[in-house]
Each structure stands twice: as structure tokens, then as C-alpha cells.
Motif scaffolding. Structure first.
Motif, PDB file in Angstrom:
ATOM      1  N   GLY A 239       0.858  -1.217  -0.174  1.00  0.00           N
ATOM      2  CA  GLY A 239      -0.155  -0.047  -0.046  1.00  0.00           C
ATOM      3  C   GLY A 239       0.810   1.308   0.041  1.00  0.00           C
ATOM      4  O   GLY A 239       0.527   2.049  -0.680  1.00  0.00           O
ATOM      5  N   VAL A 240       1.945   1.293   0.872  1.00  0.00           N
ATOM      6  CA  VAL A 240       2.929   2.635   0.888  1.00  0.00           C
ATOM      7  C   VAL A 240       3.536   2.514  -0.614  1.00  0.00           C
ATOM      8  O   VAL A 240       3.623   3.815  -1.106  1.00  0.00           O
ATOM      9  N   LEU A 241       4.027   1.532  -1.083  1.00  0.00           N
ATOM     10  CA  LEU A 241       4.757   1.763  -2.404  1.00  0.00           C
ATOM     11  C   LEU A 241       3.636   2.260  -3.582  1.00  0.00           C
ATOM     12  O   LEU A 241       4.058   2.847  -4.383  1.00  0.00           O
ATOM     13  N   ALA A 242       2.415   1.655  -3.520  1.00  0.00           N
ATOM     14  CA  ALA A 242       1.639   2.188  -4.407  1.00  0.00           C
ATOM     15  C   ALA A 242       1.177   3.595  -4.277  1.00  0.00           C
ATOM     16  O   ALA A 242       1.143   4.433  -5.347  1.00  0.00           O
ATOM     17  N   ALA A 243       1.056   4.049  -2.858  1.00  0.00           N
ATOM     18  CA  ALA A 243       0.830   5.452  -2.642  1.00  0.00           C
ATOM     19  C   ALA A 243       2.016   6.381  -2.981  1.00  0.00           C
ATOM     20  O   ALA A 243       1.811   7.317  -3.790  1.00  0.00           O
ATOM     21  N   LEU A 244       3.225   5.805  -2.894  1.00  0.00           N
ATOM     22  CA  LEU A 244       4.204   6.743  -3.172  1.00  0.00           C
ATOM     23  C   LEU A 244       4.742   6.699  -5.042  1.00  0.00           C
ATOM     24  O   LEU A 244       5.110   7.392  -5.432  1.00  0.00           O
ATOM     25  N   ALA A 245       4.387   5.825  -5.575  1.00  0.00           N
ATOM     26  CA  ALA A 245       4.509   5.189  -7.034  1.00  0.00           C
ATOM     27  C   ALA A 245       3.490   5.888  -7.692  1.00  0.00           C
ATOM     28  O   ALA A 245       3.763   6.866  -8.877  1.00  0.00           O
ATOM     29  N   GLY A 247       0.345   7.391  -6.654  1.00  0.00           N
ATOM     30  CA  GLY A 247      -0.358   8.415  -5.585  1.00  0.00           C
ATOM     31  C   GLY A 247      -1.643   8.014  -5.066  1.00  0.00           C
ATOM     32  O   GLY A 247      -2.725   8.380  -4.741  1.00  0.00           O
ATOM     33  N   ASP A 248      -1.788   6.457  -4.955  1.00  0.00           N
ATOM     34  CA  ASP A 248      -3.060   5.746  -4.436  1.00  0.00           C
ATOM     35  C   ASP A 248      -2.975   5.798  -3.126  1.00  0.00           C
ATOM     36  O   ASP A 248      -2.582   4.520  -2.483  1.00  0.00           O
ATOM     37  N   GLN A 249      -3.453   6.934  -2.202  1.00  0.00           N
ATOM     38  CA  GLN A 249      -3.380   6.759  -0.948  1.00  0.00           C
ATOM     39  C   GLN A 249      -4.484   5.830  -0.170  1.00  0.00           C
ATOM     40  O   GLN A 249      -4.262   5.211   0.751  1.00  0.00           O
ATOM     41  N   ALA A 250      -5.462   5.455  -1.080  1.00  0.00           N
ATOM     42  CA  ALA A 250      -6.683   4.571  -0.463  1.00  0.00           C
ATOM     43  C   ALA A 250      -5.911   3.227  -0.607  1.00  0.00           C
ATOM     44  O   ALA A 250      -6.507   2.158   0.355  1.00  0.00           O
ATOM     45  N   ALA A 251      -4.814   2.782  -1.089  1.00  0.00           N
ATOM     46  CA  ALA A 251      -4.286   1.395  -0.807  1.00  0.00           C
ATOM     47  C   ALA A 251      -3.573   1.436   0.415  1.00  0.00           C
ATOM     48  O   ALA A 251      -3.338   0.296   0.796  1.00  0.00           O
ATOM     49  N   ILE A 252      -3.283   2.318   1.051  1.00  0.00           N
ATOM     50  CA  ILE A 252      -2.742   2.260   2.684  1.00  0.00           C
ATOM     51  C   ILE A 252      -4.047   1.952   3.549  1.00  0.00           C
ATOM     52  O   ILE A 252      -4.862   2.375   3.385  1.00  0.00           O
ATOM     53  N   GLU A 253      -3.669   0.854   4.249  1.00  0.00           N
ATOM     54  CA  GLU A 253      -4.684   0.353   5.200  1.00  0.00           C
ATOM     55  C   GLU A 253      -5.019   1.367   6.280  1.00  0.00           C
ATOM     56  O   GLU A 253      -4.266   2.007   6.603  1.00  0.00           O
ATOM     57  N   ARG A 254      -6.274   1.204   6.784  1.00  0.00           N
ATOM     58  CA  ARG A 254      -6.723   2.114   7.802  1.00  0.00           C
ATOM     59  C   ARG A 254      -6.023   1.999   8.896  1.00  0.00           C
ATOM     60  O   ARG A 254      -5.572   3.100   9.678  1.00  0.00           O
ATOM     61  N   ASP A 255      -5.491   0.917   9.369  1.00  0.00           N
ATOM     62  CA  ASP A 255      -4.596   0.765  10.473  1.00  0.00           C
ATOM     63  C   ASP A 255      -3.313   1.472  10.415  1.00  0.00           C
ATOM     64  O   ASP A 255      -2.689   2.030  11.370  1.00  0.00           O
ATOM     65  N   ASP A 256      -2.882   1.239   9.376  1.00  0.00           N
ATOM     66  CA  ASP A 256      -1.505   1.980   8.880  1.00  0.00           C
ATOM     67  C   ASP A 256      -1.556   3.449   9.071  1.00  0.00           C
ATOM     68  O   ASP A 256      -0.635   4.205   9.520  1.00  0.00           O
ATOM     69  N   TRP A 257      -2.681   3.977   8.441  1.00  0.00           N
ATOM     70  CA  TRP A 257      -2.958   5.557   8.422  1.00  0.00           C
ATOM     71  C   TRP A 257      -2.972   5.857   9.864  1.00  0.00           C
ATOM     72  O   TRP A 257      -2.542   6.913  10.448  1.00  0.00           O
ATOM     73  N   SER A 270       2.483   9.967   1.074  1.00  0.00           N
ATOM     74  CA  SER A 270       1.859  10.558  -0.226  1.00  0.00           C
ATOM     75  C   SER A 270       2.670  11.362  -1.069  1.00  0.00           C
ATOM     76  O   SER A 270       4.007  11.626  -0.455  1.00  0.00           O
ATOM     77  N   ILE A 271       2.548  11.552  -2.386  1.00  0.00           N
ATOM     78  CA  ILE A 271       3.335  12.369  -3.216  1.00  0.00           C
ATOM     79  C   ILE A 271       3.322  13.790  -2.329  1.00  0.00           C
ATOM     80  O   ILE A 271       2.505  14.477  -2.340  1.00  0.00           O
ATOM     81  N   SER A 272       4.662  14.050  -1.799  1.00  0.00           N
ATOM     82  CA  SER A 272       4.927  15.371  -1.299  1.00  0.00           C
ATOM     83  C   SER A 272       5.639  16.235  -2.164  1.00  0.00           C
ATOM     84  O   SER A 272       6.310  15.810  -3.300  1.00  0.00           O
ATOM     85  N   GLY A 273       6.097  17.325  -1.892  1.00  0.00           N
ATOM     86  CA  GLY A 273       6.706  18.594  -2.756  1.00  0.00           C
ATOM     87  C   GLY A 273       7.983  17.932  -2.678  1.00  0.00           C
ATOM     88  O   GLY A 273       8.806  18.138  -3.983  1.00  0.00           O
ATOM     89  N   LEU A 274       8.707  17.351  -1.600  1.00  0.00           N
ATOM     90  CA  LEU A 274       9.976  16.858  -1.771  1.00  0.00           C
ATOM     91  C   LEU A 274      10.247  15.768  -2.487  1.00  0.00           C
ATOM     92  O   LEU A 274      11.180  15.585  -3.039  1.00  0.00           O
ATOM     93  N   HIS A 275       9.256  14.843  -2.843  1.00  0.00           N
ATOM     94  CA  HIS A 275       9.316  13.865  -3.608  1.00  0.00           C
ATOM     95  C   HIS A 275       9.577  14.493  -5.001  1.00  0.00           C
ATOM     96  O   HIS A 275      10.384  13.938  -6.033  1.00  0.00           O
ATOM     97  N   VAL A 276       8.365  15.408  -5.481  1.00  0.00           N
ATOM     98  CA  VAL A 276       8.511  15.899  -6.628  1.00  0.00           C
ATOM     99  C   VAL A 276       9.861  16.611  -7.182  1.00  0.00           C
ATOM    100  O   VAL A 276      10.484  16.614  -8.296  1.00  0.00           O
ATOM    101  N   THR A 277      10.292  17.449  -6.135  1.00  0.00           N
ATOM    102  CA  THR A 277      11.419  18.174  -6.258  1.00  0.00           C
ATOM    103  C   THR A 277      12.772  17.276  -6.567  1.00  0.00           C
ATOM    104  O   THR A 277      13.637  17.457  -7.505  1.00  0.00           O
ATOM    105  N   MET A 278      12.745  16.127  -5.748  1.00  0.00           N
ATOM    106  CA  MET A 278      13.809  15.047  -6.041  1.00  0.00           C
ATOM    107  C   MET A 278      13.723  14.598  -7.195  1.00  0.00           C
ATOM    108  O   MET A 278      14.939  14.372  -8.070  1.00  0.00           O
ATOM    109  N   PHE A 279      12.389  14.200  -7.812  1.00  0.00           N
ATOM    110  CA  PHE A 279      12.288  13.653  -9.321  1.00  0.00           C
ATOM    111  C   PHE A 279      12.790  14.516 -10.093  1.00  0.00           C
ATOM    112  O   PHE A 279      13.527  14.263 -11.294  1.00  0.00           O
TER     113      PHE A 279
END
Length: 504
Positions: A239-245, A247-257, A270-279
């Protein structure tokens, strides 16, 4: 970059503040005015604003021109947002169609979400009828397709599929519990004007009519998400990898959130400004290295300029692929401002760049002002820009794209050292500065967030996120990325164990 705006810059700051303030005020209205009132207010405001921008600063109104600019742009933004709200509210399900079986042909939009017993997805109707009568439906629906004990297995839904479905719809409704999640407002922000479920009707079966009906980006995002899910066994890590790759934040489970909120690291998942800047930085380095290999290319466009435009293009592509959320929008607009102004030979102070990004995000989507992420995102960037941390990092990042080849890897090392060494001060500024907003929006504050972020920021930003993205080309990289997420989750669980970890 200059640190303080000039007098024309102050006028632009006043105009930007007016745009945000006007939209904010309109969103507090309990009932809309007539459209003609909003239109008249906007037209009158635009006419006065044009007069103000042509006003001689040495004239009799020179002392109040900034206040007038603020007031006039507030009126323009108020009127424009009210008009758009009226148009969106007008697109609603007719009351006589609620609770009736409707035959609808349409296309799946966005990323369908599968649970153990149902699919949740957005649907864009192309045609609809009730009996033999053709009807009009809102342009975007939120649907559930539920499994039944004696019914067939649910089909595999994918973005871009064209389906004929029997639907039972209703107007959006949500619970009115104080301080609870406002589901109706969430649907309004998403442009969803009706919700419902898929029905099983014998004489009109639900059937797939075709694949690949537009939504190319969503189809690519779903392919990557499905590949991650198939390759990574641990659901939390996947779920975390899908959210970062993608942007599917719904893939992260409720307990993890819940865990990430308790430890104050939810902003990293989730996709943050730092991630976009690094890319953008990595893409700029690659474009610059390739550009230097061609004399013809360097003759057409200087390498530093090509590297900046290449990085910006890559950042735009990544932000769109990741769902175009508010943090990604804000970062892309700031990067675009820097690149465009640099190409034009202009230099704006950071308050102007920051305000310009806020104005564009607000103009595109005024309902983003209702999201806590909007205010937290812009407040964080404003604090870091004002403190000088973000400006130092941007200067170091820009320098890498223009550095000679023999100094580039030395520049990379210096950039990483600056990022890591500045992490403590940056995190202290963000933690203390955002604490009031965090309490307002979520009524709680993580007391272990400072320590958790010191560990999680470099792990997620420099480790997991690059591996998640590179895994699109080399899927075996998702393995070490998932292992890293699992170890981080274990550490966060330990931090969240004490009763005092969160103050409510």
C-alpha cells in the motif's frame, strides 16, 4: 533570489491574497446568491482592478492602492467561486430518479478500489435511460458493486473500461456528527453529484462493452498498482509503495494510516513536494548529461536551461501520474515559476513565487481550500522558505544541473550532506510551526513526531520513494523497498506504544 518584494511586488502580493481570501469567504456561505449577482460582482471587480493596475503610483490614491487591490480581487474571486459553485450544484440527480433502476452506459474513471466484499469506483455516464425514456445524469458518479452470497463472482474492474450497468442512485448524503468526516463535502470537492450501487437485474444484465475508453494515465497507474500488489506479499508495504509510486493513498490500510498519524509521518506516505523536487532534480541531471553530448543541441539551447526545462517536464509528468494532488500541484507551480522567470531573465522574491503558486492552485480548484492538506502544505513551504532552509536546498539543487561533469558527483554528495544535516532544523521549524494547524484540523498532536520524522524522512525520501519509482522499470527493486517499509513500520509501532505518544 531577492528576499523582499518591491512596491509592484507588494501589489501582486495584495492581489494574490485577495484571490485566496475571496474564495475562502465564499466557501463559508450557507446559501448561494443568484448567479447574476456573482457575475456582476466579478465583472465590476475586474473593471476596477484594471483601473488600479494602470494607476499612477504618485497619484492621490498611492497610499491606499494595495488595500484597494486586495478588496477588488477579493470581490472578483468571491464572485467567480460563487458562479462555479452554482454550476456544480446545478448538476445534481433529479429527485424523481432516486431509488429507481436505471440502465446506464459509461466509463470507469480513476482507480477502482477493491475490498473483500465490494468494488468502489467512479463512473462517467455516456448515456442513460429508465425504461424507454432517455434521461440526463450528473457527469460523475460514485458507485459500489457488492458481492452477494448466491451471486456470481465480482468482475475485475479497470480504469477506462466501458460498461453497461443497472444502477440505483441517490443524491449525496453524509452524517452530521460534530467534528466528523464530512462525506457530502468530500464528494462535492471531487465533482461527484450522485452515489449508488450496481444492481443485478435478470432482463438487463451488467456487461463489459469495451476496454481502453480514454483515461490513459489512470490505466497506466492501475497497471503499476496491480504489479506492486502482485509482487509484494505484505499488504501494508504494498500500500505504501502504491501511494508513493502512483499516488493511490486509498491503498494504505486504515490501521496503517492511524499509525502514521500517531507518529506524525502521514505527510510522507503520499506524493509530497520533496518527492516531486527530488524527481525533477534527478531528471535535470540526466537531461543535462545527455545534452552536453551534442554540440548541435548545445548550440540550440544552453545546457543549464535545457536541464531546468527537462526537470520541470519530468516533475509535471510525475505529478500527473501520481494523481495531481495539492502538494504536487504546489511544487510543480513553484518549480515552473522559477524556471519561467529564470528563462525570462526575471527574479522574484520567494513570497511572490509562493503566492503565485497558491493563487493558481486556488483558481484551478477553489475547493482545495477546504482540505487540511492545502493549508498544511503551503504553511510548511512558507515556513521553510522564510527560514532560508528551502532556498538553500533549491540553490544547491539548481547548481547540480549546471555544474561541470567533473564536479557533479561532488555536488551530489554536498546536496545529500546539506539535506541530511539540515533535516534537524527543518523538522524543528515544521513541527513547531505546524503544531497549531495540526491541533485545529485533527485535534491531536504527535509528541513523538519529531523523532519519528528524523528517521522516516531520509528513509522514505532517499530510499523507499526512489526504489518505488525505479521499480516501475525494474520490478525486483520493490522487494528491498517493501522490506524497508516493514522495518520502518515496526519502529513506528514501538514509538507509538506509550500512552503519551499523542496529545489530544
Amino acid at each position: 533570489m531577492p528576499s523582499s518584494p518591491s512596491l509592484p511586488g507588494l501589489r501582486l502580493l495584495a492581489a494574490g491574497a485577495g484571490v485566496v481570501l475571496g474564495s475562502s469567504l465564499q466557501l463559508q456561505q450557507a446559501q448561494l446568491w443568484l448567479p447574476v449577482h456573482y457575475a456582476a460582482l466579478s465583472v465590476l471587480g475586474l473593471a476596477v482592478s484594471m483601473l488600479l493596475f494602470g494607476l499612477d503610483r504618485r497619484g492621490p490614491l498611492r497610499g491606499s492602492v494595495h488595500a484597494l487591490t486586495l478588496a477588488v480581487l477579493t470581490a472578483v474571486s468571491f464572485g467567480a467561486t460563487g458562479l462555479r459553485a452554482g454550476w456544480r450544484l446545478a448538476e445534481q440527480l433529479p429527485a424523481e430518479l432516486e431509488g429507481r433502476d436505471l440502465a446506464v452506459i459509461g466509463v470507469i474513471a480513476g482507480l477502482p478500489q477493491r475490498s473483500a466484499e465490494a468494488w468502489r469506483f467512479h463512473f462517467e455516464p455516456r448515456s442513460a435511460r429508465i425504461g424507454d425514456r432517455v434521461i440526463e445524469l450528473p457527469s460523475r458518479l460514485s458507485l459500489g458493486w457488492y458481492a452477494t452470497p448466491d451471486g456470481p463472482e465480482l468482475p475485475a474492474l479497470r480504469a477506462g473500461q466501458r460498461w453497461q450497468l443497472m444502477l440505483r442512485l441517490k443524491r449525496p448524503h453524509g452524517l452530521s456528527n460534530p467534528h466528523g468526516f464530512d462525506y457530502e463535502l468530500y464528494l462535492f470537492e471531487q465533482g461527484v453529484r450522485a452515489t449508488g450501487s450496481v444492481r443485478a437485474v435478470r432482463d438487463t444484465p451488467n456487461r463489459l462493452l469495451g476496454d481502453g475508453e480514454g483515461h490513459v494515465v489512470d490505466r497506466l497507474r492501475q497497471s503499476v498498482r496491480d504489479a506492486i500488489t502482485a509482487r509484494v506479499a505484505d499488504a501494508s508495504s504494498a500500500g505504501v509503495l502504491a501511494a508513493l509510486a502512483v499516488g493511490d493513498q486509498a491503498a494504505i490500510e486504515r490501521d496503517d494510516w492511524a499509525l502514521y498519524r500517531q507518529t506524525g509521518v502521514a505527510h510522507l506516505m503520499s506524493i509530497s513536494g520533496l518527492h516531486v523536487t527530488m524527481f525533477a532534480w534527478l531528471a535535470g541531471l540526466g537531461v543535462g548529461a545527455l545534452w552536453r553530448r551534442s554540440r548541435r543541441a548545445m548550440g540550440m539551447c544552453p545546457t543549464p536551461l535545457a536541464a531546468r526545462w527537462g526537470g520541470l517536464t519530468a516533475a509535471c509528468a510525475y505529478a500527473v501520474f501520481a494523481g495531481w494532488g495539492v502538494p504536487a500541484q504546489r511544487t510543480v507551480l513553484m518549480l515552473a515559476s522559477v524556471v519561467v522567470l529564470g528563462a525570462a531573465g526575471l527574479r522574484w522574491s520567494w513570497p511572490l513565487v509562493w503566492t503565485a503558486a497558491m493563487v493558481v492552485v486556488t483558481a484551478i480548484d477553489p475547493w482545495a481550500l477546504l482540505q487540511p492538506g492545502y493549508w498544511l502544505s503551503f504553511a510548511a513551504v512558507g515556513l521553510l522558505l522564510a527560514s532560508g532552509e528551502a532556498r538553500g536546498l533549491v540553490a544547491a539543487t539548481t547548481g547540480l544541473a549546471t555544474a561541470p561533469t567533473r564536479l557533479r558527483w561532488q555536488g551530489v554528495a554536498e546536496w545529500l550532506v546539506r539535506l541530511l544535516s539540515g533535516g534537524l532544523r527543518t523538522q524543528a521549524i515544521a513541527t513547531l510551526g505546524l503544531a497549531p494547524l495540526t491541533l485545529v484540523f485533527f485535534q491531536q498532536l504527535s509528541l513523538v513526531g519529531f523523532a519519528a520524522n528524523l528517521v522516516a524522512i531520509p528513509i522514505i525520501t532517499l530510499g523507499v520513494t526512489p526504489l518505488a519509482l525505479l521499480g516501475v522499470l525494474l520490478p525486483p527493486l520493490w522487494g528491498p523497498a517493501a522490506w524497508t517499509v516493514a522495518q520502518l513500520n515496526a519502529g513506528l509501532q514501538w514509538l507509538a506504544t506509550p500512552d503519551w505518544a499523542v496529545w489530544s
